[in-house]
Motif scaffolding. Structure first.
Motif, PDB file in Angstrom:
ATOM      1  N   ARG A 108       2.095  -5.948  -2.571  1.00 17.95           N
ATOM      2  CA  ARG A 108       0.994  -5.097  -2.087  1.00 17.95           C
ATOM      3  C   ARG A 108      -0.360  -5.754  -2.350  1.00 17.95           C
ATOM      4  O   ARG A 108      -1.256  -5.712  -1.511  1.00 17.95           O
ATOM      5  N   GLU A 124      -2.428  -0.269  -6.391  1.00 15.96           N
ATOM      6  CA  GLU A 124      -3.648   0.446  -5.984  1.00 15.96           C
ATOM      7  C   GLU A 124      -4.522   0.779  -7.187  1.00 15.96           C
ATOM      8  O   GLU A 124      -5.756   0.728  -7.096  1.00 15.96           O
ATOM      9  N   GLU A 180      -1.063  -8.429   0.135  1.00 15.76           N
ATOM     10  CA  GLU A 180      -1.447  -7.884   1.440  1.00 15.76           C
ATOM     11  C   GLU A 180      -2.879  -7.331   1.399  1.00 15.76           C
ATOM     12  O   GLU A 180      -3.646  -7.481   2.348  1.00 15.76           O
ATOM     13  N   ARG A 181      -3.244  -6.748   0.277  1.00 10.01           N
ATOM     14  CA  ARG A 181      -4.540  -6.060   0.171  1.00 10.01           C
ATOM     15  C   ARG A 181      -5.710  -6.970  -0.189  1.00 10.01           C
ATOM     16  O   ARG A 181      -6.823  -6.791   0.315  1.00 10.01           O
ATOM     17  N   ALA A 215      -8.340   3.150  -1.971  1.00 12.82           N
ATOM     18  CA  ALA A 215      -7.645   3.751  -0.826  1.00 12.82           C
ATOM     19  C   ALA A 215      -7.596   5.266  -0.992  1.00 12.82           C
ATOM     20  O   ALA A 215      -6.529   5.863  -1.165  1.00 12.82           O
ATOM     21  N   LYS A 250      -8.301  -8.665   2.176  1.00 10.03           N
ATOM     22  CA  LYS A 250      -9.191  -7.764   2.918  1.00 10.03           C
ATOM     23  C   LYS A 250     -10.272  -7.150   2.025  1.00 10.03           C
ATOM     24  O   LYS A 250     -11.155  -6.455   2.517  1.00 10.03           O
TER      25      LYS A 250
END
Lengths: 386, 304
Positions: A47, A23, A50-51, A9, A54
């Protein structure tokens, strides 16, 4: 190898340490996470949950932390870079299978966002009291790598480092955050994927029949791995084993196996070591700290320097393995070490041991729930050189 | 000139068989690790044989089959199978296998372990793996006791049975494992004894080919501890006893297949139904919610 751009990201973010850690894991190549919710670490899992869908990752919320840690090892042998995230009570439950991962030499990352203990303790408030548990919390003899970040930016950067170290030394790397760092929100810069160095897993390429999953030849290096499903028909066990991975239940095999687990870390301590020093040359006193305490200590150090005291700092980024030779060397030139930590004295014992009586070691303890009052650290600095 | 190998049971030197006389299953066995640790006439060896036959019958590529065991006598199965095999911690074979199966979706992962490992210390993992319909084949070797530690009572020990920790007989209600498995969501549930070789082999083959959580309980004698303490004779005697007291009832209600002390044992295939696996359900659901933004996990051989 550079990071897979799919997961990175890139940009300037305003993140707390937990989110930055997630991250960092993604950028570091993590694509499997098994976890169980626990405050104050849950945001990392949230997180990731959610990530991952994708970016082709697999997140599973397990039934407990025992299962989470076991699943991580399974996924690593399947070929995934894997991690789990927890806090004190869950860390205790993970100890069983952290031991398994140590024995099977599984590269993986275990994040512990520390909170006050013992037991349920202070679920929402900070501590640094799991540092000794990180070192030897599972039964038997082994050495481990543990990192301690002091900012959200470091939660990102050092999570990548944690994955890289785990691959290099085939060892679980314990990422010892604390609640303050986990819940502190600051600017976090995520670079381009091609600026992020990622250590790929080292895979064996050679004749199938000559593959050995372990290397106990005294070189203190680790054998390359293979993946389940590649036709090597590996056997991997938590029992004491030989280089083939086969159980051998005797003292000779134990000596080879355990010495390897210990020496691959201790004999390579200087290669693994990440410490940050400031103004230690000519200092009378050096403040040794890690995690959130290193930031609180800066306030006291600056105040002491204004008073004309010669104060240096040493920050442990890698807490384990302990930078023994460096502390021993410094002890010969300084009068005292001051060690503020949010526990009743853990790393200070290591400092004292390494100082070998050449310098005083002054612990500034804190039972947890909040950070130190910098005045307490300043007082300790002043008293140390009286 | 033929080499010689040592027969460790009676220290006689016997000729090593010529290549043509090798055991047909040797390719699946780490014979270099023999002699194995199991007692003479223990049922685990028979079950190991049935597993290999079932695997051969299934037609699965052995390179894509992995076995995970926990701890105990049955936990040693993984160490003797020439497959990718993992000997994990006590009770944690299922979550380890979950990580392995999710980590590489091309693998068919089996768990072969004991009743204590799977239903006592690993009980929580068992119910949740079944609930998720994780793509795993569980072979639970039930000898009614903790054998490796010396014959203590466990969650399957029948009321009345003698063990080293129930010297006056057991008084705890035991688990009915097929009922537990079905009620938690298993899509394939069967029970056989170690002497129902052909039927067990078929069941293992079916289970390996069944997507989702399949569970086979195998009643197996422990001649050294359970049989001796409960007057079931030698291993062969108890194997025959279990076989002869078994009543085949395919499709039996699992709630009615409790095992009572030295009484009949209902065996058969109890459950065989279709349900999407964890991964199938996850992928379908996330695809519906995220559309093109969803990227399925493809395993280590596809990117990453």
């Amino acid at each position: 190898m550079k990071a897979d751009p799919m997961g990175v990201a890139t940009g300037s973010h305003y993140l707390d340490g937990d989110h930055a850690c997630a991250e960092g894991a993604i950028a570091g190549g993590c694509r499997f996470m098994a976890g169980y919710p626990i405050t104050p670490s849950t945001e990392v899992a949230e997180r990731i949950a959610e990530r991952f869908p994708k970016i082709g990752g697999m997140f599973i919320q397990m039934e407990d932390e025992l299962a989470s840690m076991a699943a991580v090892s399974g996924a690593v042998w399947a070929g995934a870079k894997s991690m789990t995230v927890t806090s004190g009570p869950g860390f205790s439950l993970m100890m069983e299978n952290i031991g398994l991962a140590v024995m099977m030499e599984v590269p993986c990352v275990v994040v512990n966002v520390q909170r006050g203990g013992p037991s349920t303790g202070l679920p929402t408030l900070t501590a640094q009291a799991d540092m000794m548990q990180a070192r030897w919390g599972s039964h038997g003899d082994y050495e481990i790598i543990a990192l301690s970040p002091n900012s959200p930016q470091e939660c990102f950067d050092l999570t990548i480092t944690a994955f890289n170290l785990s691959e290099k030394w085939r060892v679980p790397v314990l990422f010892m955050m604390d609640e303050c760092v986990g819940h502190m929100t600051e600017k976090v810069i995520i670079p381009n994927a091609d600026e992020i160095e990622v250590t790929p897993r080292k895979y064996y390429k050679g004749k199938k029949e000559s593959y050995r999953p372990y290397r106990f030849n005294g070189s203190n290096s680790v054998a390359p791995m293979v993946k389940a499903g590649d036709g090597y028909f590996i056997h991997i066990t938590g029992l004491t084993h030989d280089e083939r991975g086969y159980p051998v239940i005797n003292a000779e095999a134990q000596e080879k196996n355990v010495k390897h687990l210990v020496n691959k870390i201790l004999k390579n301590e200087e290669k693994i070591r990440i410490i940050e020093e400031d103004q230690v040359d000519g200092a009378d006193v050096v403040v040794i700290s890690y995690g959130i305490s290193s930031r609180v200590a800066m306030n006291a150090v600056e105040a002491a320097r204004k008073k004309g005291l010669k104060v240096g700092t040493l920050r442990l980024v890698t807490v384990w393995p302990f930078p023994e030779s460096r502390i021993r060397e410094l002890a010969k030139s300084v009068k005292a070490f001051v060690v503020p930590e949010i526990n009743m004295g853990q790393i200070s014992l290591e400092v004292e041991r390494c100082a070998q009586g050449n310098a005083k070691t002054i612990l500034v303890p804190h039972a947890g729930g909040w950070v130190h009052d910098p005045t307490d650290i300043l007082n300790a600095i002043e008293e140390s050189i009286v | 000139m033929s080499e010689t190998i040592t027969d460790y049971t009676n220290k006689l030197t016997i000729p090593k068989p010529e290549e043509n006389f090798r055991h047909p299953m040797e390719a699946y066995i780490r014979s270099e690790r023999f002699p194995h640790i199991w007692c003479s006439s223990c049922g685990i060896g028979t079950i190991l044989t049935a597993y290999i036959s079932g695997l051969q019958k299934s037609g699965l590529d052995p390179e894509k089959v992995a076995v995970v065991s926990g701890i105990g006598c049955s936990g040693r199965v993984a160490g003797y199978l020439r497959l990718d095999s993992f000997h994990s911690t006590h009770g944690r074979a299922l979550p380890f296998a979950t990580g392995l199966a999710l980590g590489n979706p091309e693998l068919k992962v089996s768990v072969i372990s004991g009743d204590g490992d799977i239903s006592a210390i690993g009980g929580n993992h068992f119910i949740h793996s079944a609930r998720r319909n994780m793509n795993l084949t569980i072979i639970c070797i039930n000898n009614f006791t903790y054998a490796m530690t010396g014959g203590q009572a466990g969650p399957t020990t029948p009321i009345e049975a003698n063990s080293s920790t129930t010297p006056y007989g057991s008084y705890e209600y035991p688990f009915n494992l097929p009922f537990l498995a079905e009620s938690c969501g298993a899509v394939y549930v069967a029970r056989w004894t170690a002497l129902h070789i052909r039927r067990l082999t078929n069941a293992i083959s079916e289970a390996l080919l069944k997507p989702g959580f399949s569970f086979i309980e195998v009643i197996s004698p422990c001649p050294t501890l359970y049989s001796r303490r409960n007057r079931l004779g030698t291993g062969l005697d108890s194997m025959k006893f279990y076989h002869d007291t078994a009543i085949i009832q395919h499709g039996a209600e699992t709630r009615e297949v409790d095992i009572e002390y030295q009484q009949k044992i209902i065996v058969g295939k109890f459950v065989d139904k279709e349900k999407p696996t964890f991964t199938e359900a996850r992928d379908k659901f996330l695809k519906k919610k995220l559309g093109d933004r969803f990227v399925p996990y493809r395993g280590p051989n596809h990117g990453h």
